[in-house]
Design a protein around this motif. Structure first.
Motif, PDB file in Angstrom:
ATOM      1  N   PRO A 170       0.704  -1.208   0.041  1.00 18.10           N
ATOM      2  CA  PRO A 170       0.104   0.045  -0.009  1.00 18.10           C
ATOM      3  C   PRO A 170       0.711   1.264   0.156  1.00 18.10           C
ATOM      4  O   PRO A 170       1.984   1.193   0.451  1.00 18.10           O
ATOM      5  N   HIS A 171       0.042   2.330  -0.599  1.00 18.61           N
ATOM      6  CA  HIS A 171       0.852   3.498  -0.671  1.00 18.61           C
ATOM      7  C   HIS A 171       1.443   3.999   0.708  1.00 18.61           C
ATOM      8  O   HIS A 171       2.391   4.624   0.849  1.00 18.61           O
ATOM      9  N   ASP A 172       0.451   3.745   1.827  1.00 19.95           N
ATOM     10  CA  ASP A 172       0.902   4.138   3.228  1.00 19.95           C
ATOM     11  C   ASP A 172       2.145   3.589   3.854  1.00 19.95           C
ATOM     12  O   ASP A 172       3.009   4.146   4.579  1.00 19.95           O
ATOM     13  N   TYR A 173       2.459   2.432   3.099  1.00 21.44           N
ATOM     14  CA  TYR A 173       3.726   1.662   3.533  1.00 21.44           C
ATOM     15  C   TYR A 173       5.038   2.451   3.112  1.00 21.44           C
ATOM     16  O   TYR A 173       5.855   2.685   4.154  1.00 21.44           O
ATOM     17  N   TRP A 174       4.719   3.136   1.969  1.00 18.78           N
ATOM     18  CA  TRP A 174       6.238   4.088   1.650  1.00 18.78           C
ATOM     19  C   TRP A 174       5.873   5.383   2.307  1.00 18.78           C
ATOM     20  O   TRP A 174       7.023   5.946   2.653  1.00 18.78           O
ATOM     21  N   ARG A 175       4.758   6.005   2.348  1.00 15.00           N
ATOM     22  CA  ARG A 175       4.769   7.313   3.125  1.00 15.00           C
ATOM     23  C   ARG A 175       5.264   6.993   4.656  1.00 15.00           C
ATOM     24  O   ARG A 175       5.973   8.067   5.153  1.00 15.00           O
ATOM     25  N   ALA A 176       5.148   5.996   5.270  1.00 17.73           N
ATOM     26  CA  ALA A 176       5.471   5.656   6.614  1.00 17.73           C
ATOM     27  C   ALA A 176       6.933   5.544   6.673  1.00 17.73           C
ATOM     28  O   ALA A 176       7.601   5.771   7.706  1.00 17.73           O
ATOM     29  N   ARG A 177       7.871   5.395   5.216  1.00 18.52           N
ATOM     30  CA  ARG A 177       9.410   5.758   5.374  1.00 18.52           C
ATOM     31  C   ARG A 177       9.904   6.933   4.777  1.00 18.52           C
ATOM     32  O   ARG A 177      11.112   6.836   4.561  1.00 18.52           O
ATOM     33  N   VAL A 178       9.185   7.769   4.817  1.00 19.44           N
ATOM     34  CA  VAL A 178       9.636   9.115   4.108  1.00 19.44           C
ATOM     35  C   VAL A 178      10.719   9.585   4.918  1.00 19.44           C
ATOM     36  O   VAL A 178      11.707   9.855   4.507  1.00 19.44           O
ATOM     37  N   ALA A 179      10.648   9.577   6.279  1.00 25.37           N
ATOM     38  CA  ALA A 179      11.783  10.247   7.256  1.00 25.37           C
ATOM     39  C   ALA A 179      12.895   9.471   7.074  1.00 25.37           C
ATOM     40  O   ALA A 179      13.959  10.044   7.133  1.00 25.37           O
ATOM     41  N   MET A 180      12.762   8.133   6.919  1.00 25.92           N
ATOM     42  CA  MET A 180      13.838   7.105   6.962  1.00 25.92           C
ATOM     43  C   MET A 180      14.541   7.594   5.555  1.00 25.92           C
ATOM     44  O   MET A 180      15.830   7.534   5.364  1.00 25.92           O
ATOM     45  N   PHE A 181      13.902   7.778   4.542  1.00 26.70           N
ATOM     46  CA  PHE A 181      14.362   8.016   3.323  1.00 26.70           C
ATOM     47  C   PHE A 181      15.218   9.262   3.091  1.00 26.70           C
ATOM     48  O   PHE A 181      16.318   9.327   2.868  1.00 26.70           O
ATOM     49  N   ARG A 182      14.569  10.448   3.874  1.00 25.30           N
ATOM     50  CA  ARG A 182      15.224  11.591   3.880  1.00 25.30           C
ATOM     51  C   ARG A 182      16.637  11.542   4.616  1.00 25.30           C
ATOM     52  O   ARG A 182      17.390  12.012   4.206  1.00 25.30           O
ATOM     53  N   ARG A 183      16.627  10.763   5.526  1.00 21.97           N
ATOM     54  CA  ARG A 183      17.688  10.604   6.594  1.00 21.97           C
ATOM     55  C   ARG A 183      18.940   9.898   5.684  1.00 21.97           C
ATOM     56  O   ARG A 183      20.168  10.210   5.704  1.00 21.97           O
ATOM     57  N   GLY A 184      18.361   9.007   5.087  1.00 22.32           N
ATOM     58  CA  GLY A 184      19.290   8.344   4.139  1.00 22.32           C
ATOM     59  C   GLY A 184      19.937   9.215   2.980  1.00 22.32           C
ATOM     60  O   GLY A 184      21.223   9.024   2.932  1.00 22.32           O
ATOM     61  N   CYS A 185      19.266  10.049   2.452  1.00 24.11           N
ATOM     62  CA  CYS A 185      19.920  10.977   1.321  1.00 24.11           C
ATOM     63  C   CYS A 185      20.859  11.641   2.229  1.00 24.11           C
ATOM     64  O   CYS A 185      21.889  12.014   1.396  1.00 24.11           O
ATOM     65  N   ARG A 186      20.472  12.207   3.283  1.00 22.20           N
ATOM     66  CA  ARG A 186      21.495  13.300   4.116  1.00 22.20           C
ATOM     67  C   ARG A 186      22.678  12.628   4.564  1.00 22.20           C
ATOM     68  O   ARG A 186      23.727  13.326   4.439  1.00 22.20           O
ATOM     69  N   HIS A 187      22.742  11.404   5.012  1.00 19.90           N
ATOM     70  CA  HIS A 187      23.725  10.584   5.293  1.00 19.90           C
ATOM     71  C   HIS A 187      24.562   9.749   4.274  1.00 19.90           C
ATOM     72  O   HIS A 187      25.306   8.852   4.630  1.00 19.90           O
ATOM     73  N   ALA A 188      24.290   9.647   2.962  1.00 21.82           N
ATOM     74  CA  ALA A 188      24.587   8.647   2.052  1.00 21.82           C
ATOM     75  C   ALA A 188      26.315   9.096   1.815  1.00 21.82           C
ATOM     76  O   ALA A 188      26.518  10.186   1.874  1.00 21.82           O
ATOM     77  N   ASP A 189      26.758   8.308   1.394  1.00 21.54           N
ATOM     78  CA  ASP A 189      28.084   8.261   1.174  1.00 21.54           C
ATOM     79  C   ASP A 189      28.389   9.109  -0.407  1.00 21.54           C
ATOM     80  O   ASP A 189      29.005   9.994  -0.597  1.00 21.54           O
ATOM     81  N   ALA A 190      26.817   8.937  -1.144  1.00 15.01           N
ATOM     82  CA  ALA A 190      26.837   9.821  -2.231  1.00 15.01           C
ATOM     83  C   ALA A 190      25.363   9.540  -2.727  1.00 15.01           C
ATOM     84  O   ALA A 190      24.731   8.847  -2.782  1.00 15.01           O
ATOM     85  N   CYS A 191      24.924  10.922  -2.867  1.00 11.05           N
ATOM     86  CA  CYS A 191      23.385  11.168  -3.385  1.00 11.05           C
ATOM     87  C   CYS A 191      23.673  12.217  -4.676  1.00 11.05           C
ATOM     88  O   CYS A 191      23.991  13.154  -4.622  1.00 11.05           O
ATOM     89  N   LEU A 192      23.616  11.389  -5.810  1.00 10.91           N
ATOM     90  CA  LEU A 192      23.769  11.889  -7.067  1.00 10.91           C
ATOM     91  C   LEU A 192      22.486  12.278  -7.813  1.00 10.91           C
ATOM     92  O   LEU A 192      21.642  11.201  -7.730  1.00 10.91           O
ATOM     93  N   VAL A 193      22.586  13.413  -8.568  1.00 12.23           N
ATOM     94  CA  VAL A 193      21.382  13.751  -9.266  1.00 12.23           C
ATOM     95  C   VAL A 193      21.707  13.746 -10.554  1.00 12.23           C
ATOM     96  O   VAL A 193      22.796  14.132 -11.001  1.00 12.23           O
TER      97      VAL A 193
END
Length: 147
Positions: free
Chosen positions: A29-52
């Protein structure tokens, strides 16, 4: 053009991630992913590389990739507006650069990602059950690229 992400782009990365995740995993369900948004953002901030990927400076982000723990491809997402135009391939090539290998975990149901990863040299090395979804998760690895 591929470059490092800046913090002002995290909202766009989040939108791409939510869309890609929900689209690639119809059984969750979409809610499964919405519940992981904060974890996703933390992951981007602390990634070895976040390339766009952007077509040119000043344009919106059309795709991104994150690498964590030195060699783990955590996330790769491409806007559906540019899908099939080499954006994902360019991002994977950039993520491989300078690393002896890359590994990624992907749910078995995500056929599009599995096919894409295989086209870029990833092979399945292990299967296990994902604790969060109860689904089969594949560990895939590939050699990196010299600089």
């Amino acid at each position: 053009m591929i470059r490092s992400a800046n913090r002002t782009e995290f909202d766009r990365l989040e939108q791409l991630w939510l869309h890609a995740s929900a689209s690639a995993h119809p059984s969750l369900p979409h809610d499964y992913w919405r519940a992981r948004v904060a974890m996703f953002r933390r992951g981007c901030r602390h990634a070895d590389a976040c390339l766009v990927y952007v077509e040119r400076d000043g344009q919106p982000v059309e795709g991104f990739v994150t690498v964590v723990d030195g060699d783990r491809l955590e996330c790769i997402c491409v806007s559906p507006l540019v899908s099939g135009r080499g954006v994902g391939s360019a991002l994977v090539a950039a993520a491989k650069r300078g690393r002896p290998q890359l590994q990624v975990e992907v749910l078995q149901e995500n056929l599009g990602a599995r096919y894409f990863l295989q086209q870029h040299g990833f092979v399945e090395v292990e299967r296990r059950t994902d604790a969060g979804t109860g689904q089969v998760q594949l560990l895939m690895c590939c050699p990196g690229a010299k600089e």
